[in-house]
Design a protein around this motif. Structure first.
Motif, PDB file in Angstrom:
ATOM      1  N   LYS A 102       0.957  -1.141   0.189  1.00  0.00           N
ATOM      2  CA  LYS A 102      -0.055  -0.129  -0.061  1.00  0.00           C
ATOM      3  C   LYS A 102       1.043   1.147   0.052  1.00  0.00           C
ATOM      4  O   LYS A 102       0.705   2.274  -0.637  1.00  0.00           O
ATOM      5  N   ARG A 103       1.742   1.318   0.934  1.00  0.00           N
ATOM      6  CA  ARG A 103       2.876   2.586   0.982  1.00  0.00           C
ATOM      7  C   ARG A 103       3.526   2.564  -0.300  1.00  0.00           C
ATOM      8  O   ARG A 103       3.851   3.681  -0.745  1.00  0.00           O
ATOM      9  N   CYS A 104       4.085   1.585  -0.876  1.00  0.00           N
ATOM     10  CA  CYS A 104       4.935   1.621  -2.324  1.00  0.00           C
ATOM     11  C   CYS A 104       3.704   1.991  -3.302  1.00  0.00           C
ATOM     12  O   CYS A 104       4.315   2.982  -4.198  1.00  0.00           O
ATOM     13  N   HIS A 105       2.532   1.597  -3.423  1.00  0.00           N
ATOM     14  CA  HIS A 105       1.486   2.071  -4.368  1.00  0.00           C
ATOM     15  C   HIS A 105       1.344   3.592  -4.265  1.00  0.00           C
ATOM     16  O   HIS A 105       1.456   4.335  -5.170  1.00  0.00           O
ATOM     17  N   GLU A 106       1.226   4.060  -3.141  1.00  0.00           N
ATOM     18  CA  GLU A 106       0.938   5.611  -2.623  1.00  0.00           C
ATOM     19  C   GLU A 106       2.436   6.419  -3.074  1.00  0.00           C
ATOM     20  O   GLU A 106       2.439   7.281  -3.804  1.00  0.00           O
ATOM     21  N   ALA A 107       3.673   5.785  -2.754  1.00  0.00           N
ATOM     22  CA  ALA A 107       4.889   6.422  -3.283  1.00  0.00           C
ATOM     23  C   ALA A 107       4.921   6.640  -4.645  1.00  0.00           C
ATOM     24  O   ALA A 107       5.436   7.692  -5.282  1.00  0.00           O
ATOM     25  N   LEU A 149       2.759   6.724  -7.064  1.00  0.00           N
ATOM     26  CA  LEU A 149       1.586   7.613  -7.655  1.00  0.00           C
ATOM     27  C   LEU A 149       2.049   9.091  -7.171  1.00  0.00           C
ATOM     28  O   LEU A 149       1.967   9.907  -7.961  1.00  0.00           O
ATOM     29  N   LYS A 150       2.973   9.276  -6.150  1.00  0.00           N
ATOM     30  CA  LYS A 150       3.252  10.608  -5.768  1.00  0.00           C
ATOM     31  C   LYS A 150       4.255  11.141  -6.775  1.00  0.00           C
ATOM     32  O   LYS A 150       4.672  12.326  -6.811  1.00  0.00           O
TER      33      LYS A 150
END
Length: 93
Positions: free
Chosen positions: A57-62, A64-65
């Motif tokens: 989840k954190r990798c996915h958010e990173a 996209l940022k």
């Protein structure tokens, strides 16, 4: 303990070179405190299934940022309950 292989593929990028998008993902993995090994075609991590899913989840958010317009995630998890599972053990080291 589980071992997982994680690959993130940023899409909608300006160039076929995606290293700059993946730098933030590697930083998130390093900061997770989980044991990991970066490989040419993905990253292998060791932890509980909950820890691995939270990391994804954190990798996915990173990613996209960083400006990727789309991301495809490939995730394989090997979770054994009959004996300890480690990265080294899976590699026969």
């Amino acid at each position: 303990m589980a071992v997982a292989e994680l690959c993130l593929f940023p899409l909608g990028t300006e160039s076929p070179s995606v290293g700059r998008y993946l730098e933030s993902v590697i930083e998130v993995i390093k900061a997770s405190g989980l044991k990991y090994q970066v490989c040419p075609m993905g990253t292998v991590v060791e932890g509980s299934v909950d820890e691995i899913l939270e990391l994804v989840k954190r990798c996915h958010e990173a990613i996209l940022k960083t400006g990727a317009k789309r991301v495809v995630i490939s995730l394989k998890i090997d979770d054994r309950v009959d004996k300890p599972l480690t990265i080294e053990g899976k590699m026969g080291v």
